[in-house]
Design an enzyme around this catalytic site. Structure first.
Site, PDB file in Angstrom:
ATOM      1  N   ASP A   1      -5.951 -10.458 -15.480  1.00 26.69           N
ATOM      2  CA  ASP A   1      -7.129 -11.284 -15.255  1.00 26.69           C
ATOM      3  C   ASP A   1      -8.252 -10.748 -16.126  1.00 26.69           C
ATOM      4  O   ASP A   1      -8.486  -9.538 -16.164  1.00 26.69           O
ATOM      5  CB  ASP A   1      -7.536 -11.147 -13.778  1.00 26.69           C
ATOM      6  CG  ASP A   1      -7.832 -12.472 -13.134  1.00 26.69           C
ATOM      7  OD1 ASP A   1      -8.672 -13.193 -13.685  1.00 26.69           O
ATOM      8  OD2 ASP A   1      -7.239 -12.767 -12.079  1.00 26.69           O
TER       9      ASP A   1
ATOM     10  N   ASP B   1       0.855  -1.194   0.000  1.00 28.07           N
ATOM     11  CA  ASP B   1       0.000   0.000   0.000  1.00 28.07           C
ATOM     12  C   ASP B   1       0.887   1.237   0.000  1.00 28.07           C
ATOM     13  O   ASP B   1       1.683   1.430   0.911  1.00 28.07           O
ATOM     14  CB  ASP B   1      -0.890  -0.047   1.253  1.00 28.07           C
ATOM     15  CG  ASP B   1      -1.674   1.240   1.444  1.00 28.07           C
ATOM     16  OD1 ASP B   1      -1.887   1.956   0.454  1.00 28.07           O
ATOM     17  OD2 ASP B   1      -2.084   1.501   2.599  1.00 28.07           O
TER      18      ASP B   1
ATOM     19  N   GLU C   1      -8.779 -20.511 -16.380  1.00 26.40           N
ATOM     20  CA  GLU C   1      -8.985 -21.054 -15.046  1.00 26.40           C
ATOM     21  C   GLU C   1      -9.926 -22.233 -15.202  1.00 26.40           C
ATOM     22  O   GLU C   1     -11.054 -22.088 -15.666  1.00 26.40           O
ATOM     23  CB  GLU C   1      -9.627 -20.011 -14.134  1.00 26.40           C
ATOM     24  CG  GLU C   1      -9.724 -20.545 -12.719  1.00 26.40           C
ATOM     25  CD  GLU C   1     -10.736 -19.836 -11.842  1.00 26.40           C
ATOM     26  OE1 GLU C   1     -10.616 -19.948 -10.631  1.00 26.40           O
ATOM     27  OE2 GLU C   1     -11.662 -19.203 -12.367  1.00 26.40           O
TER      28      GLU C   1
ATOM     29  N   ASP D   1      -4.054   3.930   2.747  1.00 23.09           N
ATOM     30  CA  ASP D   1      -5.477   3.652   3.031  1.00 23.09           C
ATOM     31  C   ASP D   1      -5.706   2.210   3.469  1.00 23.09           C
ATOM     32  O   ASP D   1      -6.842   1.775   3.634  1.00 23.09           O
ATOM     33  CB  ASP D   1      -6.359   4.005   1.822  1.00 23.09           C
ATOM     34  CG  ASP D   1      -6.078   3.092   0.624  1.00 23.09           C
ATOM     35  OD1 ASP D   1      -5.140   2.273   0.696  1.00 23.09           O
ATOM     36  OD2 ASP D   1      -6.816   3.198  -0.377  1.00 23.09           O
TER      37      ASP D   1
ATOM     38  N   ASP E   1     -10.849 -15.826 -16.232  1.00 26.08           N
ATOM     39  CA  ASP E   1     -11.496 -16.205 -14.983  1.00 26.08           C
ATOM     40  C   ASP E   1     -12.762 -17.023 -15.232  1.00 26.08           C
ATOM     41  O   ASP E   1     -13.607 -16.627 -16.032  1.00 26.08           O
ATOM     42  CB  ASP E   1     -11.877 -14.919 -14.230  1.00 26.08           C
ATOM     43  CG  ASP E   1     -12.515 -15.215 -12.889  1.00 26.08           C
ATOM     44  OD1 ASP E   1     -11.803 -15.683 -11.996  1.00 26.08           O
ATOM     45  OD2 ASP E   1     -13.739 -14.990 -12.742  1.00 26.08           O
TER      46      ASP E   1
ATOM     47  N   HIS F   1      -4.622 -17.109  -4.949  1.00 30.33           N
ATOM     48  CA  HIS F   1      -5.439 -16.302  -4.043  1.00 30.33           C
ATOM     49  C   HIS F   1      -6.739 -16.983  -3.636  1.00 30.33           C
ATOM     50  O   HIS F   1      -7.485 -16.436  -2.834  1.00 30.33           O
ATOM     51  CB  HIS F   1      -5.751 -14.970  -4.732  1.00 30.33           C
ATOM     52  CG  HIS F   1      -6.644 -15.176  -5.920  1.00 30.33           C
ATOM     53  ND1 HIS F   1      -6.216 -15.835  -7.061  1.00 30.33           N
ATOM     54  CD2 HIS F   1      -7.945 -14.879  -6.123  1.00 30.33           C
ATOM     55  CE1 HIS F   1      -7.227 -15.925  -7.909  1.00 30.33           C
ATOM     56  NE2 HIS F   1      -8.285 -15.340  -7.378  1.00 30.33           N
ATOM     57  N   ASP F   2      -7.055 -18.129  -4.231  1.00 33.39           N
ATOM     58  CA  ASP F   2      -8.272 -18.862  -3.856  1.00 33.39           C
ATOM     59  C   ASP F   2      -7.953 -20.024  -2.930  1.00 33.39           C
ATOM     60  O   ASP F   2      -8.814 -20.880  -2.688  1.00 33.39           O
ATOM     61  CB  ASP F   2      -8.969 -19.402  -5.114  1.00 33.39           C
ATOM     62  CG  ASP F   2      -9.595 -18.301  -5.939  1.00 33.39           C
ATOM     63  OD1 ASP F   2      -9.963 -17.259  -5.364  1.00 33.39           O
ATOM     64  OD2 ASP F   2      -9.716 -18.480  -7.166  1.00 33.39           O
TER      65      ASP F   2
ATOM     66  N   ASP G   1      -1.877  -1.100  -3.696  1.00 25.39           N
ATOM     67  CA  ASP G   1      -2.196  -0.331  -4.897  1.00 25.39           C
ATOM     68  C   ASP G   1      -1.074  -0.449  -5.932  1.00 25.39           C
ATOM     69  O   ASP G   1      -0.031  -1.064  -5.675  1.00 25.39           O
ATOM     70  CB  ASP G   1      -2.482   1.147  -4.540  1.00 25.39           C
ATOM     71  CG  ASP G   1      -1.436   1.720  -3.586  1.00 25.39           C
ATOM     72  OD1 ASP G   1      -0.245   1.432  -3.801  1.00 25.39           O
ATOM     73  OD2 ASP G   1      -1.804   2.434  -2.628  1.00 25.39           O
TER      74      ASP G   1
HETATM   75  C1  NOJ Z   1     -12.212 -17.375  -9.724  1.00 25.57           C
HETATM   76  C2  NOJ Z   1     -11.368 -16.374  -9.020  1.00 25.57           C
HETATM   77  O1  NOJ Z   1     -10.061 -16.864  -8.919  1.00 25.57           O
HETATM   78  C3  NOJ Z   1     -12.015 -16.131  -7.681  1.00 25.57           C
HETATM   79  O2  NOJ Z   1     -11.194 -15.380  -6.834  1.00 25.57           O
HETATM   80  C4  NOJ Z   1     -13.344 -15.471  -7.919  1.00 25.57           C
HETATM   81  O3  NOJ Z   1     -14.024 -15.331  -6.686  1.00 25.57           O
HETATM   82  C5  NOJ Z   1     -14.218 -16.286  -8.863  1.00 25.57           C
HETATM   83  N1  NOJ Z   1     -13.486 -16.795  -9.999  1.00 25.57           N
HETATM   84  C6  NOJ Z   1     -15.348 -15.454  -9.394  1.00 25.57           C
HETATM   85  O4  NOJ Z   1     -14.863 -14.476 -10.277  1.00 25.57           O
END
Ligand code: NOJ
Length: 560
Positions: free
Chosen positions: A112, A35, A268, A39, A214, A334-335, A43
């Site tokens: 993305d 950041d 993905e 905030d 995505d 990140h998932d 960024d």
């Molecule tokens: C896959 C993304 O990696 C995830 O973070 C997102 O919540 C879902 N697609 C919906 O866009």
């Protein structure tokens, strides 16, 4: 004679030579990286301030999670303007500076592309919902309420798991596979598709180097909306993924955009079968370059997991893609919760060594490695205990769902402390100062308390740190084309502790020995005498027994 990196190769191998196969992709989650304006939200200027760090890793491609204008119901995966930058992240001028800074350092940028759905605040949706006669009505999927309730569709992030949301303005339901604020776009509408291709051209013309598509396997739907047979939820993906015309859309996207630029494309999801995955990525089909499959990241469980299962998954996928097609290799993003907490051992005793071992796997396996920011430090799950620790729409809504339906909330929190996506989204740990040097404000999500010891500054000073090991690994991959193009072969298949394999290319063989357990382990693999150690995660290699989580990578030359 064809040569790649000086190695004699066949004509077919030479044709298969591509920059995106040689890429080492480093994924940046912008919200949590750095950041700059205080905030509490990462960024673009923050990323710019860390360009030299990124360069120092040696990675060649950056994948940025969505940075487009968004109300952030799902942290940017709900886009309200595809041609503008999220307020919290900065401006288009910042973006241009970031792209320039990356390119000056020889690093490419993959963006993305979130077009299964938009935000409900996107002008298309605002128009679409305003009237049944709106020219944008068909940009989304609507079901008029006088027809009764639409056939049930599951929503991944909805409080009631209901994929159709009633909208009184026009007395109709709209479809959302994700949250209510993420209405699904109607890909059957050619205007939607051409609007998406325009957006892609906009970014490609700016000079970006690729797209990560995505949730793309979900875009095509059977819009006759059949009622699915009882129990379909158990086979969710078979009903949701790879719907009618998906390949037509991809071929169209390829001919209108992808083939006209030197960009890489990665989907993905890889469908439900090897055949589906091949249909997405085989070069002669002219659709995408590569896909990533979820089978491996779905394996870990809180009590541990079977290495045999993991080996089986990677080996089957590799053999299905030995001659044709290409895959992305990853164990975290990140998932997912943190790499070392899910696949390794985040106890003080084994965190460093197991984290290095896992990085070794990702960087020596066949396929393009996708490596998630923070894993190069061996960052761990933060140990969130309360619902107020979480920010993810998926967790917050599921918690409410269980509250409303009398579910076991403690069990859910327990589950989430191991597996929730927010585990992987805590701020990047730059130093030992408050907020880990991520922000001078209050971070949007809690900082892992262990940043006082696990951080970039400390690891820069330590030649044996995870960070410096990762840098060495990257060099090893870059200096050894066998790790990009070499054939993979599993060895010692039934060994429950050791994952051993070779990679072979031209006259080189690389031997990878990885002890995935906290106990010493032996392997039936005999690396030939004279082998050169390319890298290992213990200070000195000694004996044939692999120490806990030991990783060794040797190279030999084929006898002439
Ligand atoms: C896959 C993304 O990696 C995830 O973070 C997102 O919540 C879902 N697609 C919906 O866009």
């Amino acid at each position: 004679m064809n040569r790649i990196y000086g190695q004699a190769v066949s004509q077919r191998e030479a044709e298969q030579h591509k920059w995106w196969k040689e890429a080492i992709v480093y994924q940046i989650y912008p919200r949590s990286f750095k950041d700059n304006d205080g905030d509490g939200i990462g960024d673009l200027k923050g990323i710019i301030s860390k360009l030299d760090y990124i360069k120092s890793l040696g990675v060649t491609v950056i994948w940025l999670n969505p940075i487009y204008r968004s109300p952030n119901d799902d942290n940017g995966y709900d886009v309200s303007d595809y041609r503008d930058i999220m307020k919290e992240f900065g401006t288009m001028a910042d973006f241009d500076a970031l792209l320039k800074g990356l390119h000056e350092r020889g690093i490419k940028l993959v963006m993305d592309l979130v077009v299964n759905h938009s935000s409900d605040e996107h002008p298309w949706f605002q128009q679409s919902r305003s009237s049944r006669n709106s020219p944008y009505r068909n940009y989304y999927h609507w079901w008029d309420a006088e027809r009764g309730k639409p056939p049930y569709r599951y929503s991944l992030f909805d409080v009631n798991h209901d994929g159709w949301r009633y909208d009184s303005l026009t007395n109709a339901y709209y479809l959302h596979y994700f949250s209510r604020k993420q209405p699904d776009l109607n890909w059957e509408n050619p205007q939607v598709r051409s609007a998406v291709y325009d957006i892609m051209r906009f970014w490609a013309d700016k000079g970006i180097d690729g797209f990560r598509l995505d949730a793309f396997q979900f875009v095509a739907k059977d819009t006759t909306w059949p009622v699915w047979p009882a129990g379909w939820e158990k086979h969710f993906m078979q009903y949701y993924a790879m719907g009618p015309h998906l390949h037509d859309y991809l071929k169209e996207m390829n001919s209108q955009v992808l083939s006209r630029y030197d960009v890489m494309s990665v989907a993905e999801g890889a469908g439900n079968s090897f055949a589906d995955a091949h249909a997405l990525v085989d070069a002669d089909r002219k659709e995408l370059n590569m896909a990533y499959a979820f089978d491996a990241v779905d394996i870990p469980r809180p009590g541990g997991y079977s290495l045999l299962t993991l080996k089986g998954v990677f080996t089957r996928w590799d053999s299905a893609f030995r001659d044709k097609g290409w895959l992305a290799i990853f164990l975290a993003n990140h998932d997912q919760a943190r790499l070392v907490s899910r696949f390794g051992n985040d106890s003080p005793e084994f965190r460093v060594v197991s984290s290095k071992m896992l990085s070794t796997f990702v960087l020596t396996m066949r396929g393009t490695p996708f490596y998630y920011n923070g894993d190069e430090l061996g960052m761990t799950n933060p140990g969130f205990r309360q619902i107020s620790d979480y920010r993810d729409v998926a967790v917050l809504n599921e918690y409410k769902h269980r509250q409303q339906t009398g579910g076991d909330l403690n069990a859910y929190l327990e589950e989430m402390s191991f597996g929730a996506r927010d585990n992987g989204r805590t701020p990047m740990q730059w130093d030992a100062t408050p907020n880990a040097g991520f922000s001078t404000g209050t971070p949007w999500i809690g900082v892992n308390p262990n940043h006082t010891t696990i951080n970039v500054a400390a690891q820069e000073r330590d030649s044996s740190s995870c960070l410096n090991y990762f840098r060495r690994l990257v060099r090893v991959r870059k200096n050894n084309p066998v790790l990009v193009y070499g054939a993979y072969k599993l060895l010692d298949r039934d060994n429950r502790q050791v994952y051993a394999f070779t990679r072979t290319f031209g006259d080189r063989i690389v031997w990878v020995l990885l002890n995935f357990s906290a106990l010493p382990a032996t392997t039936a693999v005999r690396v030939p005498g004279g082998a050169v150690l390319l890298i290992g995660n213990y200070a000195r290699v000694s004996g044939a027994t692999l120490r806990p989580y030991e990783a060794r990578v040797y190279e030999t030359q084929m006898p002439r």
